[in-house]
Design a protein around this motif. Structure first.
Motif, PDB file in Angstrom:
ATOM      1  N   ILE A  36       0.872  -1.276   0.096  1.00 46.21           N
ATOM      2  CA  ILE A  36       0.055   0.145   0.040  1.00 46.21           C
ATOM      3  C   ILE A  36       0.864   1.280   0.058  1.00 46.21           C
ATOM      4  O   ILE A  36       1.744   1.518   0.757  1.00 46.21           O
ATOM      5  CB  ILE A  36      -0.889  -0.162   1.163  1.00 46.21           C
ATOM      6  CG1 ILE A  36      -1.835  -1.184   1.203  1.00 46.21           C
ATOM      7  CG2 ILE A  36      -1.696   1.331   1.480  1.00 46.21           C
ATOM      8  CD1 ILE A  36      -3.011  -1.194   2.249  1.00 46.21           C
ATOM      9  N   THR A  37       0.578   2.065  -0.897  1.00 47.20           N
ATOM     10  CA  THR A  37       1.497   3.309  -1.094  1.00 47.20           C
ATOM     11  C   THR A  37       0.750   4.514  -0.746  1.00 47.20           C
ATOM     12  O   THR A  37      -0.553   4.683  -1.287  1.00 47.20           O
ATOM     13  CB  THR A  37       1.982   3.571  -2.366  1.00 47.20           C
ATOM     14  OG1 THR A  37       2.624   2.216  -2.916  1.00 47.20           O
ATOM     15  CG2 THR A  37       2.740   4.690  -2.669  1.00 47.20           C
ATOM     16  N   THR A  38       1.093   5.692   0.049  1.00 47.80           N
ATOM     17  CA  THR A  38       0.440   6.921   0.180  1.00 47.80           C
ATOM     18  C   THR A  38       0.618   8.110  -0.676  1.00 47.80           C
ATOM     19  O   THR A  38       1.865   7.901  -1.262  1.00 47.80           O
ATOM     20  CB  THR A  38       0.662   7.041   1.788  1.00 47.80           C
ATOM     21  OG1 THR A  38       2.063   7.632   2.048  1.00 47.80           O
ATOM     22  CG2 THR A  38       0.172   5.981   2.508  1.00 47.80           C
ATOM     23  N   ASP A  39       0.145   9.212  -0.474  1.00 45.96           N
ATOM     24  CA  ASP A  39       0.388  10.262  -1.106  1.00 45.96           C
ATOM     25  C   ASP A  39       1.590  10.958  -0.719  1.00 45.96           C
ATOM     26  O   ASP A  39       2.104  12.051  -1.250  1.00 45.96           O
ATOM     27  CB  ASP A  39      -0.856  11.485  -1.047  1.00 45.96           C
ATOM     28  CG  ASP A  39      -1.337  11.626   0.361  1.00 45.96           C
ATOM     29  OD1 ASP A  39      -0.832  11.077   1.223  1.00 45.96           O
ATOM     30  OD2 ASP A  39      -1.911  12.431   0.339  1.00 45.96           O
ATOM     31  N   GLN A  40       1.855  10.565   0.589  1.00 40.23           N
ATOM     32  CA  GLN A  40       3.288  11.091   1.218  1.00 40.23           C
ATOM     33  C   GLN A  40       4.536  10.125   0.918  1.00 40.23           C
ATOM     34  O   GLN A  40       5.585  10.384   1.366  1.00 40.23           O
ATOM     35  CB  GLN A  40       3.194  11.297   2.738  1.00 40.23           C
ATOM     36  CG  GLN A  40       2.132  12.027   3.165  1.00 40.23           C
ATOM     37  CD  GLN A  40       1.980  12.278   4.840  1.00 40.23           C
ATOM     38  OE1 GLN A  40       2.989  11.943   5.503  1.00 40.23           O
ATOM     39  NE2 GLN A  40       1.027  13.105   5.086  1.00 40.23           N
TER      40      GLN A  40
END
Length: 365
Positions: A36-40
């Motif tokens: 899972i990758t985040t916008d940060q």
């Protein structure tokens, strides 16, 4: 912080031994690794460890549920809001192994974002290392005895003997291992393999060999049978397959159908719901063992953090999946030595996945 991408990759890892239990035999383990990758730019890893002979999910179903339903549902959500993440995932019924992979990855992200290990997010830790046992599949008596001796020499804190197909063979195997290893704690695990009458007959004989505990002797739905065995036998009865959800925990407590809870964090859907089961067990005065679906590196790290954070962990646990693999997918393995799994101290789950190994063991569906 928002989730921007969820990637599910199927892999198949080789085991270093044939694992034969009453539900089936296999020599490889199919797993789904979730990133899972985040916008940060912070990312987290999760793992689903379905065993079709044991649970109602497969590698294929886990990937499908994540790609088709969970990923679109969770894009844009805050991965640190675990309560809301799990509420959102309730729209999809069941599929707890897929949900567990999401849960692990969100905890990994949360710990990395805050610069703390996952056990801190679970309330802190009671222990730095977790005593573990090793399992012996159903096999010839001579082979079982030699394997048990090898594991004892390696320092494992207990030996789990798989039983549940042939009661007479089971009793003889337990007796032979006890004769070779008079002092090591022995637990037996039927994986639901016995009928109640078989269980009473076989297990009462096995008790002569000073068992540590008896794991899931009868089918998961037979709570009356589990309660009867709790009443008749002096050895504690551990619930495994009978314990998936918090609702199962309520029924086990009401029926007095378990002396010990075996919490496998994959089954209720991850760390967040597993903590609720641990709290219920504590309130009911039921001690714990932390089980395993033979997870590879990421799932094992998650299990170690959970085991560190629960209070009444009074029995050896099974957080030792990587010891049964010929290879793993971590850059640096979880430390497992001399009968203990050590709790990672780095941010998040404290482990890092080797993308090249993920690519190497990837299975194209």
């Amino acid at each position: 912080m928002k989730i921007v991408q969820i990637e599910a990759t199927c892999i198949s890892l080789p085991l270093n031994t044939d694992l034969n239990i009453s539900g089936g035999k296999y020599n490889r383990a199919d797993r789904v690794y979730v990133k899972i990758t985040t916008d940060q730019g912070i990312y987290g890893w999760g793992e689903a460890a379905p065993i079709p002979q044991y649970a109602e999910e497969t590698m294929e179903s886990v990937k499908f549920i994540i790609d088709k339903y969970l990923a679109p549902l969770l894009i844009g959500q805050d991965p640190m809001n675990l309560a809301q993440i799990h509420e959102q995932m309730k729209v999809i019924k069941g599929n707890n192994f897929a949900k567990a992979a999401i849960d692990f990855a969100c905890y990994d992200i949360s710990g990395k974002a805050l610069g703390v290990p996952v056990y801190t997010l679970l309330g802190g830790k009671y222990r730095d290392k977790v005593a573990i046992g090793q399992s012996i599949g159903i096999k010839s008596i001579d082979h079982a005895v030699e394997e048990a001796h090898k594991y004892a020499e390696e320092g494992f804190q207990s030996i789990k003997i798989k039983i549940g197909i042939d009661p007479d063979h089971d009793v003889k195997t337990v007796g032979a291992i006890r004769e070779r290893l008079p002092d090591i704690p022995i637990r037996v695990d039927a994986n639901q393999g016995y009928r109640l009458e078989q269980a009473i007959h076989a297990l009462s004989r096995m008790e002569e060999y000073n068992l540590l505990l008896i794991e899931q002797p009868v089918p998961k739905w037979d709570l009356d049978g589990m309660a009867e065995l709790c009443r008749l036998l002096r050895t504690p009865i551990l619930a495994d397959e009978s314990l998936y959800t918090i609702h199962d925990a309520v029924q086990l407590i009401k029926h007095k159908a378990a002396d010990i809870f075996n919490i496998k964090i994959m089954k209720p859907g991850g760390l967040y719901p597993s903590l609720k089961i641990a709290g219920m067990a504590e309130a009911a005065g039921i001690p714990l063992s932390i089980g395993s679906m033979i997870e590879a590196g990421v799932g094992t790290a998650a299990g170690a953090h959970f085991a560190a954070a629960v209070k009444y962990l009074e029995y050896p646990s099974d957080i030792k999946g990587p010891t049964l693999y010929s290879d793993d997918v971590l850059q640096e393995p979880v430390r497992i030595e001399k009968g203990f799994t050590y709790v990672p101290d780095g941010p998040g789950l404290g482990v890092e996945v080797d993308q090249e190994k993920i690519n190497h063991y990837k299975v194209d569906l």
